[in-house]
Motif scaffolding. Structure first.
Motif, PDB file in Angstrom:
ATOM      1  N   ILE A 222     -35.497  -7.773  -8.000  1.00 52.90           N
ATOM      2  CA  ILE A 222     -36.983  -7.283  -7.566  1.00 52.90           C
ATOM      3  C   ILE A 222     -38.036  -8.121  -8.376  1.00 52.90           C
ATOM      4  O   ILE A 222     -39.021  -8.539  -7.511  1.00 52.90           O
ATOM      5  N   GLU A 223     -37.804  -8.564  -9.793  1.00 54.78           N
ATOM      6  CA  GLU A 223     -39.186  -9.150 -10.283  1.00 54.78           C
ATOM      7  C   GLU A 223     -39.431 -10.619 -10.056  1.00 54.78           C
ATOM      8  O   GLU A 223     -40.492 -10.951 -10.069  1.00 54.78           O
ATOM      9  N   PRO A 224     -38.491 -11.333 -10.125  1.00 50.03           N
ATOM     10  CA  PRO A 224     -38.777 -12.922 -10.168  1.00 50.03           C
ATOM     11  C   PRO A 224     -39.462 -13.208  -8.648  1.00 50.03           C
ATOM     12  O   PRO A 224     -39.257 -12.911  -7.646  1.00 50.03           O
ATOM     13  N   LYS A 225     -40.536 -14.142  -8.896  1.00 50.35           N
ATOM     14  CA  LYS A 225     -41.200 -14.660  -7.778  1.00 50.35           C
ATOM     15  C   LYS A 225     -40.977 -15.927  -7.268  1.00 50.35           C
ATOM     16  O   LYS A 225     -41.400 -16.420  -6.200  1.00 50.35           O
TER      17      LYS A 225
ATOM     18  N   ASN B  14     -32.640 -11.766  -4.407  1.00 50.23           N
ATOM     19  CA  ASN B  14     -33.726 -11.837  -4.910  1.00 50.23           C
ATOM     20  C   ASN B  14     -34.504 -12.832  -3.899  1.00 50.23           C
ATOM     21  O   ASN B  14     -35.592 -12.566  -3.476  1.00 50.23           O
ATOM     22  N   GLN B  15     -34.244 -13.905  -3.205  1.00 47.80           N
ATOM     23  CA  GLN B  15     -34.686 -14.679  -2.143  1.00 47.80           C
ATOM     24  C   GLN B  15     -34.980 -13.882  -1.193  1.00 47.80           C
ATOM     25  O   GLN B  15     -36.104 -13.836  -0.488  1.00 47.80           O
TER      26      GLN B  15
ATOM     27  N   LEU C 126     -35.539 -15.109 -16.032  1.00 44.29           N
ATOM     28  CA  LEU C 126     -35.180 -14.158 -16.367  1.00 44.29           C
ATOM     29  C   LEU C 126     -33.592 -13.918 -16.575  1.00 44.29           C
ATOM     30  O   LEU C 126     -33.267 -13.068 -17.548  1.00 44.29           O
ATOM     31  N   TYR C 127     -32.814 -14.357 -15.938  1.00 44.41           N
ATOM     32  CA  TYR C 127     -31.352 -14.475 -15.893  1.00 44.41           C
ATOM     33  C   TYR C 127     -31.095 -14.742 -17.393  1.00 44.41           C
ATOM     34  O   TYR C 127     -30.124 -14.188 -18.042  1.00 44.41           O
ATOM     35  N   SER C 128     -31.495 -16.060 -17.780  1.00 43.79           N
ATOM     36  CA  SER C 128     -31.287 -16.452 -18.991  1.00 43.79           C
ATOM     37  C   SER C 128     -31.449 -15.580 -20.364  1.00 43.79           C
ATOM     38  O   SER C 128     -30.730 -15.182 -21.064  1.00 43.79           O
ATOM     39  N   GLN C 129     -32.570 -14.797 -20.054  1.00 46.94           N
ATOM     40  CA  GLN C 129     -33.004 -13.882 -21.094  1.00 46.94           C
ATOM     41  C   GLN C 129     -32.223 -12.620 -21.091  1.00 46.94           C
ATOM     42  O   GLN C 129     -31.861 -12.074 -21.872  1.00 46.94           O
ATOM     43  N   THR C 130     -31.940 -12.316 -19.921  1.00 42.07           N
ATOM     44  CA  THR C 130     -31.001 -11.184 -19.609  1.00 42.07           C
ATOM     45  C   THR C 130     -29.597 -11.279 -20.182  1.00 42.07           C
ATOM     46  O   THR C 130     -28.935 -10.690 -20.808  1.00 42.07           O
TER      47      THR C 130
END
Length: 568
Positions: free
Chosen positions: A522-525, A278-279, A533-537
């Motif tokens: 792709i999604e995290p900014k 992601n980075q 997002l990882y926690s929700q996933t």
């Protein structure tokens, strides 16, 4: 990552009648290999031509056209006839079984197919022959109990190629490959952490905005391959000190140290790997086409000079880069670790396959003389057999100096050339079994497995210079010094029936991970967005109840462990 590392396995489905036992255990010279010797062995048995179904392209029609084949013929009075084969491997195995026209020795590439052959009564157990095979039993001492596990009656039906092995001779560590000109321009930096690579590649893209008139990309990855997102987007877990890849790339990861399976999706190193990608994506380093690129497209970007690096370099075509007139585009494989792995500084668990269920051989009930096949296998397990099959002929392919085999210039010139090496007979007899360990002289039976000799024969002057500039003695030094052997053992034999309810659940776990790994890349900014997002996933993932699959793997492991104890 052998279950999903390309699966590039040569298909060798063969029909064979073997002959002759071994004479002595000395390394075969050209003289001893041609001796007929004792009348109870060698040429006293009728000549036999054995057809071998072979999928690898070769201009060799019969084994006695090769140096090694001639020695085997003169000593054992046997010739193999190579017959080309094309088609789907598993389909062919099942077709042969249903028709009953399987050869005397069959190659099998899956334990489920092995089970079908056993239950159909197509295979002969080897147990009654073991009393007459001391060298075979010695060579496969660790493997034989494991080979019994897949059989419902715990009998021995198979042997495997390329076992046992020493990880130092067959060290596979695929981390991250980087162009040598980019490393040189940066002053040959000592890269290791994910932060190191982000900073290095970010600067490298500024310093090298174009290559050969094309805009450069920081990193290319063939995520669109079946083993892409599913296998290598989380493969950081193998680069630390706890896990090996014996669990494959399905729902679980094998903890080599604690000897247990753990969930793949929730593994901390997998999470760090996804954050790293992601980075890279946010920094514009990761090629956005990676999610649609297959291996050919990714390789093309390396060969054109567009890519400055590639993740998990299953193919780096350096010879083509040299031939194209751009030796500076060659790449070298370098190590990488996550922040947590660096902090823990544990020995990397380097996978050692003590079993290879994708490359099995068995004697079928169609064998006319199974006892003679066993005699041949017994010879192949001797020092004479192992050295002849893998080092060739003394005086021609190696000489002995100070008690050690030393490769001749002829050997060095031909061993990595498929055409010339097949004419010698190297890699033409896998059905007799090759071995990856050292001989008593301290030299690998397969001499090209020696890391120093391998580098001498395969690395270009530019690549040799690159490793020298980095302070390495050879291309595998880092992993030898920071790793330790991680035998796959039982862990590589465990699997859940794909047709069962748990099998269906595991597939849902895999599908979930594949879909959401892409989103997490792709999604995290920002790092904060990634954490959210990882926690929700993970919260959504737990609704699948993945622990049911993990618990079943561990239950099966304990059952197999108890079974193995009873077989030793």
């Amino acid at each position: 990552m052998k279950r999903y590392r390309m699966g590039m396995i040569s298909l060798l489905l063969l029909a064979m009648v073997g002959v002759a036992a071994c004479s002595n255990n000395s390394a075969p010279s050209s003289q001893s290999a041609s001796s007929s010797g004792n009348p109870s062995t060698g040429n006293s048995k009728d000549p036999y031509v054995i057809k071998v179904l072979h999928s690898t392209a070769t201009n060799i029609k019969k084994s006695d056209e090769t140096d090694i084949g001639k020695a085997i013929k003169e000593k054992f009075n046997i010739v193999f006839e190579y017959v080309s084969f094309t088609g789907n491997e598993l389909d062919q195995m099942n077709l042969m079984l249903s028709a009953g026209n399987y050869p005397e020795i069959v190659r099998l590439s899956d334990n489920s197919v092995l089970d079908k052959y056993i239950r159909a009564g197509a295979l002969l157990p080897l147990d009654d022959y073991l009393k007459d095979t001391p060298e075979f039993k010695k060579r496969y001492e660790a493997q034989i109990p494991l080979w019994r596990l897949p059989a419902h009656d715990s009998k021995l039906y198979k042997w495997e190629n390329n076992v046992p092995t020493d990880y130092r001779n067959n060290l596979e560590a695929l981390d991250i490959a980087v162009r040598i000109d980019v490393l040189e321009k940066a002053g040959w930096p000592k890269l290791l952490s994910t932060d190191d690579y982000i900073q290095f590649l970010k600067q490298a893209m500024k310093d090298n905005p174009t290559t050969n008139g094309q805009k450069t990309i920081g990193m290319t990855i063939p995520f669109a391959e079946p083993w892409g997102i599913q296998g290598i987007s989380g493969i950081m877990y193998e680069k630390g000190g706890r896990y090996s890849t014996a669990g494959g790339n399905l729902g679980v990861i094998w903890n080599q140290v604690d000897e247990k399976y753990e969930d793949y999706m929730e593994n901390e190193y997998v999470k760090e790997n996804l954050l790293f990608f992601n980075q890279l994506y946010r920094e514009g380093i990761l090629d956005k086409d990676s999610f649609t690129d297959l291996l050919p497209q990714s390789t093309d970007k390396q060969l054109s000079g567009k890519a400055l690096s590639t993740w998990y370099p299953v193919i780096v075509d350096n010879p083509t880069a040299v031939k194209s007139g751009h030796p500076e585009w060659q790449m070298i494989n370098l190590p990488i670790r996550s922040k947590t792995q660096i902090e823990r500084n544990e020995k990397r668990q380097i996978r050692v396959e003590d079993t290879r269920s994708f490359e099995m051989y068995a004697i079928t009930k169609n064998a006319k003389h199974p006892e003679r096949i066993v005699e041949l296998l017994e010879w192949a397990a001797t020092e004479e057999g192992k050295i002849l099959l893998q080092s060739g002929i003394e005086g021609q392919h190696y000489k002995v100096e100070n008690g050690k085999r030393v490769a001749t210039e002829e050997y060095k010139n031909i061993v990595n050339d498929p055409t010339q090496s097949s004419q010698v007979g190297f890699r033409m007899f896998p059905f007799l079994g090759y071995v990856g360990t050292n001989a008593p002289d301290g030299v690998p039976y397969d001499m090209k497995m020696d890391p120093v000799l391998t580098d001498e024969m395969t690395l270009s002057p530019e690549l040799k210079n690159a490793y020298t500039q980095l302070g390495w003695t050879d291309s595998k030094q880092y992993w030898r010094e920071t790793g330790e052997a991680a035998p796959t053992g039982i862990a590589a034999t465990i699997g859940i029936d794909s047709t069962s309810d748990l099998g269906a659940l595991q597939q849902k776990m895999v599908d979930f991970r594949v879909k959401n790994s892409t989103k997490l890349i792709i999604e995290p900014k920002s790092d904060e967005d990634f954490e959210k997002l990882y926690s929700q996933t993970v919260s959504d993932y737990r609704k699948l109840e993945p622990e049911k699959v993990v618990n079943m793997y561990n239950q099966l492991y304990q059952e197999k462990l108890e079974q193995l104890k009873s077989l030793k």
